[in-house]
Design a protein around this motif. Structure first.
Motif, short mmCIF file in Angstrom:
data_model
loop_
_atom_site.label_atom_id
_atom_site.label_comp_id
_atom_site.label_asym_id
_atom_site.label_seq_id
_atom_site.Cartn_x
_atom_site.Cartn_y
_atom_site.Cartn_z
N ILE A 110 0.85 -1.20 0.00
CA ILE A 110 0.00 0.00 0.00
C ILE A 110 0.88 1.25 0.00
O ILE A 110 0.63 2.23 -0.71
CB ILE A 110 -0.93 -0.01 1.24
N GLY A 111 1.93 1.16 0.82
CA GLY A 111 2.83 2.31 0.89
C GLY A 111 3.50 2.61 -0.43
O GLY A 111 3.74 3.77 -0.77
N SER A 112 3.77 1.55 -1.18
CA SER A 112 4.42 1.78 -2.48
C SER A 112 3.51 2.51 -3.44
O SER A 112 3.96 3.06 -4.44
CB SER A 112 4.86 0.44 -3.08
N MET A 113 2.23 2.50 -3.16
CA MET A 113 1.28 3.20 -4.03
C MET A 113 1.12 4.66 -3.63
O MET A 113 0.44 5.42 -4.32
CB MET A 113 -0.08 2.51 -3.97
N ILE A 114 1.70 5.01 -2.52
CA ILE A 114 1.52 6.39 -2.05
C ILE A 114 1.99 7.42 -3.08
O ILE A 114 1.27 8.36 -3.39
CB ILE A 114 2.22 6.57 -0.69
N PRO A 115 3.21 7.26 -3.61
CA PRO A 115 3.62 8.25 -4.61
C PRO A 115 2.67 8.33 -5.80
O PRO A 115 2.41 9.40 -6.33
CB PRO A 115 5.01 7.75 -5.04
N SER B 94 0.56 11.59 -6.73
CA SER B 94 0.75 12.25 -8.03
C SER B 94 -0.57 12.76 -8.59
O SER B 94 -0.60 13.70 -9.38
CB SER B 94 1.41 11.29 -9.01
N TYR B 95 -1.67 12.14 -8.18
CA TYR B 95 -2.96 12.58 -8.70
C TYR B 95 -3.43 13.89 -8.06
O TYR B 95 -4.35 14.53 -8.53
CB TYR B 95 -4.01 11.49 -8.50
N PHE B 96 -2.80 14.22 -6.97
CA PHE B 96 -3.16 15.48 -6.34
C PHE B 96 -2.38 16.64 -6.94
O PHE B 96 -2.69 17.79 -6.66
CB PHE B 96 -2.91 15.40 -4.83
N GLY B 97 -1.39 16.32 -7.71
CA GLY B 97 -0.65 17.38 -8.39
C GLY B 97 0.08 18.32 -7.46
O GLY B 97 0.25 19.50 -7.77
N LEU B 98 0.48 17.80 -6.33
CA LEU B 98 1.12 18.68 -5.35
C LEU B 98 2.60 18.80 -5.61
O LEU B 98 3.26 17.84 -5.99
CB LEU B 98 0.89 18.13 -3.94
N ASP C 78 0.91 13.06 -13.24
CA ASP C 78 1.63 13.97 -14.13
C ASP C 78 1.41 13.60 -15.58
O ASP C 78 1.29 14.45 -16.45
CB ASP C 78 3.12 13.95 -13.81
N THR C 79 1.40 12.31 -15.82
CA THR C 79 1.21 11.87 -17.18
C THR C 79 -0.17 12.22 -17.69
O THR C 79 -0.35 12.66 -18.82
CB THR C 79 1.40 10.34 -17.25
N LEU C 80 -1.13 12.03 -16.82
CA LEU C 80 -2.50 12.25 -17.25
C LEU C 80 -2.84 13.72 -17.36
O LEU C 80 -3.47 14.15 -18.32
CB LEU C 80 -3.45 11.60 -16.24
N PHE C 81 -2.43 14.44 -16.37
CA PHE C 81 -2.98 15.79 -16.33
C PHE C 81 -1.99 16.83 -15.84
O PHE C 81 -1.72 17.82 -16.53
CB PHE C 81 -4.22 15.77 -15.43
N TRP C 82 -1.44 16.60 -14.69
CA TRP C 82 -0.73 17.68 -14.01
C TRP C 82 0.53 18.12 -14.73
O TRP C 82 1.02 19.23 -14.50
CB TRP C 82 -0.38 17.26 -12.58
N GLY C 83 1.05 17.25 -15.53
CA GLY C 83 2.28 17.63 -16.20
C GLY C 83 2.07 18.45 -17.45
O GLY C 83 3.02 18.91 -18.06
N VAL D 266 -11.21 16.98 -7.20
CA VAL D 266 -9.99 16.70 -7.95
C VAL D 266 -10.09 15.36 -8.66
O VAL D 266 -9.72 15.22 -9.84
CB VAL D 266 -8.77 16.72 -7.02
N LEU D 267 -10.59 14.38 -7.95
CA LEU D 267 -10.71 13.06 -8.57
C LEU D 267 -11.64 13.10 -9.77
O LEU D 267 -11.35 12.53 -10.82
CB LEU D 267 -11.20 12.05 -7.53
#
Lengths: 102, 549
Positions: free
Chosen positions: A52-57, A61-65, B497-502, B16-17
Motif C-alpha cells: 500500500i505504501g508503495s502506491m503512495i507516490p 501524483s494525482y493530487f498534483g502537489l 503527471d502523465t495524465l494531467f498535471w504535467g 480533484v478526482l
C-alpha cells in the motif's frame, strides 16, 4: 536553529523507534521461533502495508502537489507527533511547580 | 471548525478526482476529437511538404528519392499521432506513433491507376477515437516520371541514396507504437524508456561560450551509465524509428519541441556544414537529435536512413560496430533528470558535441559526410566534455531540464534570460572551466529525519514502524504507473503527471491548486498550534494523543 530542531526531532523518533525495537523484537523472535505460521502471517500483513505504501507516490501524483506542499504535510504530521512530547513535558512541569507552591 | 475543515477537504478531494477522471476520459477516449491546443498545430506532423514542417519535403525527398510526391492526407489522425516513413528502395516502413490508443485495422493497397503513378493507401481505424469507428485514409501518390531529382534546396542529404527509381516495392507497416499503452511493454529491455514518462515542462538553461570550454558532468547516481545495446539490435530496430526523432519523453514534450515552443534556434550537427542548413526544419529537428544511439549490424539502407535522420550520419554503418547509448543525453527518461545538450552555433555552423570528447573516435572530423571508421562514444558522469567552436564563433550550450529540478552552473559567461541559479565567478572569459550540477530542489533538510531511522524489516516491529516508512514514501517516493494484472493482460494506471498535471496548459491551475491546498494545510497547522497552546493553559489536561496506526 533548524539543525537543532532537526536533531531534537530525529533523536525523538530514534528513541521511539529504538524502544519499539527493544520491546517488540523479543516478541517477534519468540513468534518466529515458536509460531512460524503466525510470523509468516504478520510478515504478510507487513508486506501488504508496504505494498500500500508503495502506491503512495502514485496516489499523491494525482493530487498534483509540489514537493514543497508534500513536505508541508509531513511537517504538519511531524509537528503534531512531536508536539505531544513537548506539550506533556510542559504540563508536567507546570503541575510540579503548582504542587511546589502549595 | 474541525468539521468544516474536513468537509472542505473531502469536497476538494472529490472534485480533484472527478476532474482527473474527466481529463482521463477526454484525453484517451476522445483523444482525437479533442483539440488540445486549440488549433490545427498538428498539421505540422502531416505529410505535407512545407518548409516549416519537420516532416517535410527534404525528408520525403530522401525517402522517395527521385520521386515527385503528391499528397492527399487526411490530417485528423495526426491530431494524436504521427507517421514516419522510411524507404529502403524496396520497402516502405511506416511507423505510427500514437498517443491515443491506435488500432491499425487497415488495409494497405497499392493502386496503379496511371502509367507512372502509384498510390499507397492506408486505412487506419481509430477505434478509440471520436467519432468511433471512423476510418482514416492516407493516400499518397508517387509520380515516377521525374528522371532526375527534383530541386531540393534544403535537402537533408541528397547524396546518400542511389537514385534508383523502383516502381515495384512492398509496403510494410512495421509497427505501431502506442505510447499510451507502451508502459506495459517497455520497448527497451531495460524497461525505462517508456516507463512512466510523465509530461514534463522543461526549463531551458543556456550558457554562451567562447572558444574552448571544459565541461564536467558531475556524478549523479540516477543518471544512466552507458548501456550497450549491441545485443538488442533486433529488438531495437523499431526504436530506431522512434529515436529517429530523437525524443525520449512523451509526446507532449515532443510536440512542444516541434511546435517551436522553444523558440531559440538550434542546430544539430548537419551532414554538411557548408550547405544551407538554416531554416526551421533543421532547427526543430536539432532540438532532439542528440538523443541516440544504437546499433550494430546496421548495414542496410533502412538503418542508414535512420542514421541520417537521427544525426548519426557520422557513423559508418557498414562496419558493424558496436555503439552505445550515451548518458550525456540521458536516454533514460527517469523521474530524476532528463536533459539534452545542444550546441547552438550562432554563425550557422553546426558542431557535434561529441566531437571533442576523448572517448569518441573519429577517422576524420565528421563534417562533410559519412565518416568511415568507428565512432564509439561512452560518456559517463564525471567525464569531461570539451566543447570547442571550430572557428571564432560563440557557441551556446543549452540544457533542457524538467522544471522540478534546478540546475546550477558555474560559469562566467552566461547567456541572459536564464532562470535558476547561475553563479558568475571571476576568471578569464575566454578560457574557463564550467561545472554543471543538477540538484533536486524543494527538499528541506528538516525532513530527513525519517531517512535516518533504523526500522525493523519483519514482524510486529515492522508493522508498528510502518508509518515512518510511509512518511519516507511520501517524501521520497517516485510515482510509477500502477499496473493491475488481469489474467494475461494488465492495465496500467499512469501517474497524475502523465495524465494531467504535467501538461503545460494546466501549470497555472496547478500553481493555484497548490496554493489552495497549501493554504488549507497551513490553516490546519495554525489551528493545531492554537489548540495546543490553548491546552497548555490547562495543566490538568494531560490527555496524551497517539497516532492511530
Amino acid at each position: 536553529m533548524s539543525d537543532i530542531i532537526n536533531g531534537i526531532i530525529t533523536a525523538f523518533f530514534s528513541i521511539v523507534s529504538a524502544i519499539i525495537n527493544f520491546v517488540i523484537s523479543p516478541i517477534d523472535q519468540f513468534i518466529l521461533n515458536n509460531i512460524p505460521g503466525l510470523s509468516d502471517l504478520i510478515n504478510l500483513i507487513g508486506d501488504f502495508f508496504e505494498y500500500i505504501g508503495s502506491m503512495i507516490p502514485w496516489a499523491i501524483s494525482y493530487f498534483g502537489l509540489y514537493p514543497g506542499i508534500i513536505n508541508q504535510i509531513i511537517i504538519v504530521i511531524t509537528f503534531k507527533i512531536t508536539l505531544i512530547l513537548f506539550d506533556d513535558g510542559v504540563k508536567f512541569a507546570v503541575k510540579w511547580y503548582d504542587k511546589l507552591k502549595v | 471548525m474541525k468539521r468544516d475543515f474536513k468537509y472542505i477537504i473531502k469536497r476538494v478531494v472529490i472534485g480533484v478526482l472527478l476532474f482527473l477522471i474527466i481529463s482521463f476520459i477526454r484525453n484517451n477516449v476522445f483523444a482525437v476529437s479533442y483539440d488540445r491546443y486549440g488549433d490545427k498545430v498538428y498539421t505540422n506532423f502531416s505529410f505535407v511538404p512545407t518548409s516549416s514542417n519537420w516532416f517535410d519535403s527534404q525528408f520525403v525527398y530522401d525517402m522517395f528519392n527521385n520521386v515527385n510526391q503528391v499528397y492527399n492526407t487526411s490530417y485528423d489522425i495526426l491530431d494524436y499521432s504521427y507517421v514516419a516513413s522510411y524507404n529502403t528502395e524496396t520497402n516502405y516502413y511506416i511507423y505510427l506513433f500514437s498517443k491515443a490508443p491506435l488500432n491499425i485495422d487497415g488495409t494497405y493497397t497499392r493502386i496503379n491507376n496511371a502509367t507512372n503513378t502509384e498510390y499507397l493507401s492506408i486505412q487506419i481505424d481509430l477505434r478509440n477515437s471520436n467519432p468511433s469507428n471512423r476510418k482514416y485514409t492516407f493516400t499518397h501518390a508517387y509520380n515516377f516520371t521525374s528522371a532526375t531529382p527534383n530541386s531540393c534546396s534544403n535537402c537533408y542529404n541528397s547524396n546518400t541514396v542511389a537514385g534508383t527509381v523502383n516502381n515495384t516495392y512492398s509496403f510494410t507497416l512495421t509497427k505501431v507504437i502506442d505510447i499510451q499503452n507502451a508502459l506495459e511493454n517497455p520497448i527497451l529491455n531495460n524497461g525505462s524508456i517508456f516507463e512512466n514518462s510523465p509530461t514534463r515542462n522543461f526549463d531551458k538553461y543556456c550558457w554562451s561560450f567562447k572558444n574552448e570550454t571544459l565541461f564536467t558532468v558531475l556524478p549523479r547516481e540516477e543518471l544512466y551509465n552507458s548501456i550497450d545495446l549491441s545485443q538488442n539490435d533486433g529488438e531495437y530496430t523499431i526504436q530506431g524509428g522512434f529515436y529517429s526523432f530523437g525524443y525520449v519523453g512523451n509526446f507532449d514534450d515532443y510536440y512542444n519541441v516541434l511546435r517551436g515552443n522553444y523558440t531559440s534556434r538550434w542546430y544539430a550537427p548537419m551532414p554538411d556544414a557548408t550547405s544551407a542548413v538554416t531554416g526551421d526544419r533543421f532547427t526543430e529537428l536539432s532540438d532532439i537529435t542528440h538523443n541516440f544511439h544504437y546499433l550494430k549490424d546496421s548495414t542496410d539502407l533502412h538503418d542508414r536512413y535512420y542514421n541520417l535522420f537521427t544525426g548519426l550520419y557520422l557513423l559508418d554503418v557498414a562496419n558493424n560496430d558496436t555503439y552505445y547509448l550515451d548518458n550525456l543525453n540521458l536516454l533514460k527518461f527517469s523521474h530524476y533528470f532528463n536533459t539534452s545538450y545542444y550546441f547552438n552555433d550562432v554563425g550557422g555552423y553546426n558542431y557535434d558535441i561529441f566531437k571533442y570528447h576523448p572517448t569518441c573516435e573519429f577517422d576524420n572530423d565528421g563534417i562533410g559526410g559519412v565518416v568511415s571508421g568507428n565512432r564509439t562514444c561512452t560518456l559517463q558522469d564525471g567525464t569531461e566534455v570539451h566543447l570547442g567552436p571550430l572557428e571564432e564563433l560563440d557557441a551556446n550550450l543549452c540544457i533542457f531540464v524538467p522544471s522540478n529540478y534546478q540546475v546550477s552552473i558555474l560559469t562566467e559567461n552566461s547567456q541572459g534570460g536564464i532562470t535558476g541559479n547561475v553563479y558568475l565567478p571571476d576568471g578569464d572569459v575566454d578560457n574557463f572551466t564550467s561545472t554543471v550540477s543538477v540538484e533536486e530542489g524543494l527538499q528541506p533538510n528538516v525532513l530527513n529525519i525519517f531517512n535516518s531511522l533504523q526500522t525493523s524489516d519483519y514482524g510486529l516491529a515492522r508493522i508498528i514502524q510502518l508509518p515512518l516508512v510511509l512518511f519516507n514514501d511520501m517524501r521520497d517516493g517516485v510515482c510509477e504507473p500502477y499496473v493491475i494484472p488481469i489474467f494475461d493482460q494488465s492495465i496500467s494506471l499512469p501517474c497524475g503527471d502523465t495524465l494531467f498535471w504535467g501538461r503545460e496548459d494546466v501549470q497555472t491551475f496547478r500553481d493555484w491548486w497548490n496554493m489552495f491546498f497549501g493554504g488549507i494545510i497551513a490553516y490546519g497547522m495554525a489551528i493545531s498550534i492554537y489548540k495546543s497552546i490553548k491546552s497548555l493553559k490547562d495543566p490538568n489536561d494531560d490527555k496524551v494523543e497517539v497516532i492511530k496506526l
